[in-house]
Motif scaffolding. Structure first.
Motif, PDB file in Angstrom:
ATOM      1  N   LYS A 179      -0.253  14.341  36.129  1.00 19.83           N
ATOM      2  CA  LYS A 179       0.252  15.730  36.523  1.00 19.83           C
ATOM      3  C   LYS A 179      -0.374  15.718  38.085  1.00 19.83           C
ATOM      4  O   LYS A 179      -1.401  15.320  38.380  1.00 19.83           O
ATOM      5  CB  LYS A 179      -0.653  16.797  36.128  1.00 19.83           C
ATOM      6  CG  LYS A 179      -0.234  16.815  34.492  1.00 19.83           C
ATOM      7  CD  LYS A 179      -0.712  18.134  33.712  1.00 19.83           C
ATOM      8  CE  LYS A 179      -0.228  18.115  32.231  1.00 19.83           C
ATOM      9  NZ  LYS A 179      -0.877  19.098  31.268  1.00 19.83           N
TER      10      LYS A 179
ATOM     11  N   ASP B 196       5.329  23.929  37.026  1.00 17.93           N
ATOM     12  CA  ASP B 196       5.412  23.816  35.513  1.00 17.93           C
ATOM     13  C   ASP B 196       4.390  24.870  35.090  1.00 17.93           C
ATOM     14  O   ASP B 196       4.530  25.576  34.002  1.00 17.93           O
ATOM     15  CB  ASP B 196       4.788  22.459  35.237  1.00 17.93           C
ATOM     16  CG  ASP B 196       5.530  21.314  35.424  1.00 17.93           C
ATOM     17  OD1 ASP B 196       6.885  21.672  35.362  1.00 17.93           O
ATOM     18  OD2 ASP B 196       5.293  19.985  35.667  1.00 17.93           O
ATOM     19  N   VAL B 197       3.137  25.324  36.076  1.00 20.59           N
ATOM     20  CA  VAL B 197       2.360  26.001  35.541  1.00 20.59           C
ATOM     21  C   VAL B 197       1.495  26.606  37.094  1.00 20.59           C
ATOM     22  O   VAL B 197       1.554  25.453  37.698  1.00 20.59           O
ATOM     23  CB  VAL B 197       1.268  25.654  34.686  1.00 20.59           C
ATOM     24  CG1 VAL B 197       0.606  24.461  35.149  1.00 20.59           C
ATOM     25  CG2 VAL B 197       0.344  26.704  34.111  1.00 20.59           C
TER      26      VAL B 197
ATOM     27  N   CYS C 114      -1.208  24.797  41.759  1.00 16.89           N
ATOM     28  CA  CYS C 114       0.081  24.793  40.652  1.00 16.89           C
ATOM     29  C   CYS C 114       0.051  23.385  40.410  1.00 16.89           C
ATOM     30  O   CYS C 114      -0.635  22.478  40.936  1.00 16.89           O
ATOM     31  CB  CYS C 114       1.409  25.271  41.473  1.00 16.89           C
ATOM     32  SG  CYS C 114       1.755  24.344  42.853  1.00 16.89           S
ATOM     33  N   GLU C 115       0.855  23.272  39.304  1.00 20.54           N
ATOM     34  CA  GLU C 115       1.115  21.742  38.834  1.00 20.54           C
ATOM     35  C   GLU C 115       2.520  21.187  38.404  1.00 20.54           C
ATOM     36  O   GLU C 115       3.202  22.132  38.317  1.00 20.54           O
ATOM     37  CB  GLU C 115       0.236  21.437  37.432  1.00 20.54           C
ATOM     38  CG  GLU C 115      -1.435  21.585  37.578  1.00 20.54           C
ATOM     39  CD  GLU C 115      -1.867  21.316  36.280  1.00 20.54           C
ATOM     40  OE1 GLU C 115      -1.166  21.149  35.068  1.00 20.54           O
ATOM     41  OE2 GLU C 115      -3.270  21.229  36.195  1.00 20.54           O
ATOM     42  N   LEU C 116       2.633  20.120  38.890  1.00 22.23           N
ATOM     43  CA  LEU C 116       4.077  19.445  38.585  1.00 22.23           C
ATOM     44  C   LEU C 116       3.663  18.283  37.690  1.00 22.23           C
ATOM     45  O   LEU C 116       2.868  17.389  38.174  1.00 22.23           O
ATOM     46  CB  LEU C 116       4.431  18.853  39.946  1.00 22.23           C
ATOM     47  CG  LEU C 116       5.095  20.016  40.725  1.00 22.23           C
ATOM     48  CD1 LEU C 116       5.615  19.258  42.048  1.00 22.23           C
ATOM     49  CD2 LEU C 116       6.198  21.016  40.154  1.00 22.23           C
ATOM     50  N   ALA C 117       4.343  18.088  36.727  1.00 22.40           N
ATOM     51  CA  ALA C 117       4.252  16.852  35.731  1.00 22.40           C
ATOM     52  C   ALA C 117       5.245  15.697  36.173  1.00 22.40           C
ATOM     53  O   ALA C 117       6.183  15.916  37.120  1.00 22.40           O
ATOM     54  CB  ALA C 117       4.872  16.929  34.262  1.00 22.40           C
TER      55      ALA C 117
END
Length: 140
Positions: free
Chosen positions: A77, A116-117, A135-138
């Protein structure tokens, strides 16, 4: 250079301290692009740049002090954060459909739509106060 199929599985973290200057948004985007390219995460660059630009832009526009771009890769992530010295929470984003035609005020709506979140947390360390909006990106 690493390619997407050879992206680093090791954790890493970067922090770029920036002045309260709108030109810092461009510096942050370009720095993030370089970091992700060097770590073989090219497929995340475009969305990550958009997210970082929105987070840093908010930090610079809505606070008076310095800011920082924080980038961390762990467990597949990518976490992008913007630190600023103001401990007040960010305003809740309006629905993307509502802000689509707006000139300003779309930042967190875009973050909410593309990440993603996302979230925020207040910080208080060594006498410094503030918050991080992240924020997060997978990878997948």
């Amino acid at each position: 250079m690493l390619t997407d199929s050879h992206a680093s599985t090791e954790s890493w973290e970067y922090c770029l301290y920036i002045p309260n200057d709108l030109r810092a948004v461009t510096v942050s985007r370009r720095t993030l692009r370089l970091i992700l390219t060097l770590h073989g995460l090219i497929r995340l660059v475009d969305v990550a740049e958009l997210l970082a630009a929105e987070l840093i832009s908010n930090a610079v526009q809505h606070t008076k002090g310095p800011a920082a771009l924080r980038v961390r890769w762990a467990a597949g992530k990518l976490r992008i954060g913007a630190w600023d010295a103001d401990p007040a929470p960010p305003e809740s984003p309006a629905p993307l459909e509502q802000v689509a035609e707006w000139e300003d005020g779309r930042g967190l709506a875009l973050v909410e739509a593309c990440a993603d979140v996302w979230g925020w947390q207040p910080l208080s360390r060594e006498g410094n106060r503030g918050k991080v909006v992240w924020c997060e990106l997978a990878a997948a």
